[in-house]
Scaffold this motif. Structure first.
Motif, PDB file in Angstrom:
ATOM      1  N   UNK A   1     -25.457 -22.378 -13.049  1.00 51.81           N
ATOM      2  CA  UNK A   1     -26.212 -21.220 -13.549  1.00 51.81           C
ATOM      3  C   UNK A   1     -26.479 -20.171 -12.478  1.00 51.81           C
ATOM      4  N   UNK A   2     -26.157 -20.475 -11.231  1.00 54.54           N
ATOM      5  CA  UNK A   2     -26.443 -19.534 -10.147  1.00 54.54           C
ATOM      6  C   UNK A   2     -25.667 -18.229 -10.328  1.00 54.54           C
ATOM      7  N   UNK A   3     -24.408 -18.357 -10.707  1.00 54.40           N
ATOM      8  CA  UNK A   3     -23.599 -17.158 -10.935  1.00 54.40           C
ATOM      9  C   UNK A   3     -24.163 -16.303 -12.051  1.00 54.40           C
ATOM     10  N   UNK A   4     -24.665 -16.951 -13.097  1.00 51.65           N
ATOM     11  CA  UNK A   4     -25.279 -16.242 -14.217  1.00 51.65           C
ATOM     12  C   UNK A   4     -26.508 -15.479 -13.744  1.00 51.65           C
ATOM     13  N   UNK A   5     -27.311 -16.112 -12.902  1.00 49.22           N
ATOM     14  CA  UNK A   5     -28.502 -15.460 -12.369  1.00 49.22           C
ATOM     15  C   UNK A   5     -28.122 -14.256 -11.508  1.00 49.22           C
ATOM     16  N   UNK A   6     -27.070 -14.416 -10.708  1.00 50.72           N
ATOM     17  CA  UNK A   6     -26.618 -13.291  -9.871  1.00 50.72           C
ATOM     18  C   UNK A   6     -26.223 -12.092 -10.737  1.00 50.72           C
TER      19      UNK A   6
END
Length: 198
Positions: free
Chosen positions: A83-88
């Motif tokens: 989910x880190x990429x989504x948050x970015x």
């Protein structure tokens, strides 16, 4: 593995198990502990004081830390690695298209959360690795002491069976740790009953 080691393992894995079975005396003379002495170390009182001081200093740097209840842990949405990429992307879009930000979202606080997360992740892995080592080492030294205790208990039990002076009182005291184990009187009664029925 010797019979002694197998019996020790059985009792060590289940501390509610009955007392170890009686074994011939020669089992105690040469039987080795089931594991080598994996940890041999000493901490001085000053070492412990210094460690506690260091832990307190780390805690003082993190006064905002909180404790979650088990239910809160289960219910909180999780941001995993995927989910880190989504948050970015959301962070970028919130900056370029703020008109889509819901009114209840405080962007300044969200950005503080994001920054704090990044900072904490810099030392999180190191703290987890250290606490894992502390936990593993504590388990090993506790296990080594427990195995030695069981070996001594078994030796005392054998000595009491053979009528050696002072052994019976020690055995009866230690036997209280294993309430399911038969007493000497109960064992004698069982032997007598078997003889009578033979």
């Amino acid at each position: 593995m010797t019979d002694f080691s197998a019996a020790i393992h059985l009792l060590a894995k289940d501390d509610h198990a009955p007392a170890l079975p009686l074994l011939p005396a020669n089992h105690y003379e040469d039987a080795a502990m089931s594991n080598d002495n994996r940890v041999s170390a000493v901490l001085t009182a000053q070492d412990v004081t210094d460690i506690l001081g260091s832990v307190a200093a780390i805690g003082a740097k993190l006064p905002f830390l909180i404790n979650l209840s088990p239910q809160e842990r289960r219910e909180l949405p999780k941001m995993g690695d995927k989910s880190i990429g989504f948050d970015d992307k959301c962070r970028a879009y919130m900056g370029s298209h703020p008109e889509f930000i819901p009114g209840f979202v405080d962007v300044a606080e969200v950005n503080k959360d994001r920054e704090l997360r990044l900072q904490m992740m810099r030392f999180y892995a190191a703290l987890i690795a250290l606490t894992d080592k502390v936990d593993d080492t504590l388990q090993v030294v506790s296990s080594e002491a427990w195995m030695a205790d069981l070996a001594y208990y078994q030796s005392v039990r054998e000595a009491a069976k053979r009528g050696r002076a002072g052994a019976q009182s020690i055995y009866e005291d230690l036997q209280q740790r294993f309430p399911g184990a038969p007493t000497a009187a109960q064992r004698a009664a069982a032997v007598a009953a078997q003889s009578a029925s033979a």
